[in-house]
Design an enzyme around this catalytic site. Structure first.
Site, PDB file in Angstrom:
ATOM      1  N   GLY A 163       0.821  -1.199   0.000  1.00  0.00           N
ATOM      2  CA  GLY A 163       0.000   0.000   0.000  1.00  0.00           C
ATOM      3  C   GLY A 163       0.859   1.255   0.000  1.00  0.00           C
ATOM      4  N   CYS A 164       0.237   2.375  -0.333  1.00  0.00           N
ATOM      5  CA  CYS A 164       0.991   3.633  -0.461  1.00  0.00           C
ATOM      6  C   CYS A 164       1.479   4.144   0.892  1.00  0.00           C
ATOM      7  CB  CYS A 164       0.157   4.684  -1.190  1.00  0.00           C
ATOM      8  SG  CYS A 164      -1.503   4.947  -0.510  1.00  0.00           S
ATOM      9  N   PHE A 165       0.572   4.301   1.877  1.00  0.00           N
ATOM     10  CA  PHE A 165       0.999   4.686   3.218  1.00  0.00           C
ATOM     11  C   PHE A 165       1.996   3.665   3.767  1.00  0.00           C
ATOM     12  CE2 PHE A 165      -2.854   7.467   4.343  1.00  0.00           C
ATOM     13  CZ  PHE A 165      -2.097   8.616   4.432  1.00  0.00           C
ATOM     14  N   ALA A 166       1.698   2.382   3.530  1.00  0.00           N
ATOM     15  CA  ALA A 166       2.556   1.317   4.063  1.00  0.00           C
ATOM     16  C   ALA A 166       3.969   1.422   3.515  1.00  0.00           C
ATOM     17  CB  ALA A 166       1.960  -0.048   3.733  1.00  0.00           C
ATOM     18  N   THR A 167       4.097   1.773   2.235  1.00  0.00           N
ATOM     19  CA  THR A 167       5.425   1.908   1.634  1.00  0.00           C
ATOM     20  C   THR A 167       6.210   3.030   2.314  1.00  0.00           C
ATOM     21  OG1 THR A 167       4.704   1.033  -0.498  1.00  0.00           O
ATOM     22  CG2 THR A 167       6.672   2.425  -0.493  1.00  0.00           C
TER      23      THR A 167
END
Length: 325
Positions: A134-138
């Site tokens: 995911g974007c936040f996760a990255t």
């Protein structure tokens, strides 16, 4: 050249994939699947591609493509793969959250590898099925993983991150209309964001005794794209020791760099980069992380993973210029 298929072709992540793959020297786009746009020119939806491509959307698939990108809404990839079968030789890269957690990684006999290159490169190279982060996760994982690799987490980690409007996808909602978003700022899903699962999973992969809490506050910004994340926790070492740890951890990373200067979003928008910056205050270490949510946070990272899976140069097709001014 390998043949690529894209499913869910009308969304933001698919649009970014099309733009990258059109100019990738090793890839031909075989089909772009969208039931709601079948027969329409791709440039009718992705209007920046007018004059650049004569591709059209289709409602049929080619089950023998070399690589399939799933750009579907969360929960829809499992349904699509239940209803559509592909060649055993087809590599699948899923951009939803359907297969990111270990509990969901095995689906219909397909074993999905978690696709954060800075963490799992060796497994990605061997993978046939990949769950794109995911974007936040990255952004958050890249800020946190070096400390976990050295077993440094003893207390809670506090994270505050702001994402652009494209992070909400193309469907309109009360919080994506221009009149609401412009000159506005708000939080959402406090402490419960779905990306926390994969973040905790990766931190524990490197620091098995991690039992503290990652306290995450996601925010909506009044800009189109990008993520600006700050994370802080107790750290007993010096700033110089922390910088040395981070630079050593990312010494072979093609797109993640540690900056000695303060950082900002315009350094990464329209690129596949993640830039990190460290700051020490008392016994707290602050790590700032910036990425483009649609590229390093989604489609750019998916192409980076594709390159690794097919043995291409990791940076192939991803030498993109930041939209700096």
């Amino acid at each position: 050249m390998i043949q690529a298929g894209i499913v869910g072709g009308a969304g933001y992540t698919a649009g970014e994939l099309i733009r990258i793959l059109m100019y990738h020297p090793q890839v031909n786009i075989n089909f772009i699947y969208s039931t709601s746009n079948a027969g329409n020119p791709v440039s009718k939806v992705h209007q920046d591609l007018i004059g650049s491509t004569d591709l059209t959307f289709t409602d049929t698939i080619n089950a023998d493509v070399d690589v399939l990108f799933l750009c579907l809404g969360h929960g829809n990839s499992t349904a699509f793969l239940d209803n559509n079968r592909f060649s055993k030789a087809t590599k699948i890269i899923d951009l939803s959250n359907d297969f990111r957690l270990e509990a969901d990684a095995n689906f219909n006999g397909m074993e999905f590898v978690y696709g954060l290159p800075e963490l799992n490169k060796e497994a990605i190279v061997k993978a046939n099925y990949l769950a794109n982060p995911g974007c936040f996760a990255t952004a958050i994982q890249l800020a946190l993983l070096p400390l976990a690799s050295d077993g440094k987490y003893q207390e809670d980690v506090h994270v505050n991150a702001v994402t652009g409007a494209t992070g909400a996808g193309t469907s309109l909602s009360a919080t994506t209309h221009f009149t609401w978003r412009d000159n506005n700022f708000s939080y959402y899903k406090p402490f419960t964001h779905q990306h926390l699962g994969e973040i905790n999973q990766s931190v524990k992969q490197l620091q098995s005794d991690f039992n503290s809490e990652i306290i995450f506050m996601p925010n909506r910004g009044d800009f189109s794209r990008g993520i600006f994340a700050t994370a802080y926790t107790k750290y007993e070492g010096t700033l110089e020791e922390a910088k040395a740890l981070y630079k050593a951890f990312y010494k072979d990373a093609k797109f993640t760099v540690v900056s000695d200067e303060n950082i900002h979003l315009k350094q990464v928008v329209n690129t596949n980069k993640c830039i990190l910056h460290l700051h020490k205050h008392g016994d707290k270490l602050l790590v700032t992380s910036v990425i483009d949510n649609l590229l390093k946070g989604a489609s750019g990272q998916a192409v980076q993973n594709m390159n690794l899976m097919f043995g291409f140069e990791e940076t192939e097709g991803l030498q993109l210029k930041a939209t700096y001014f």
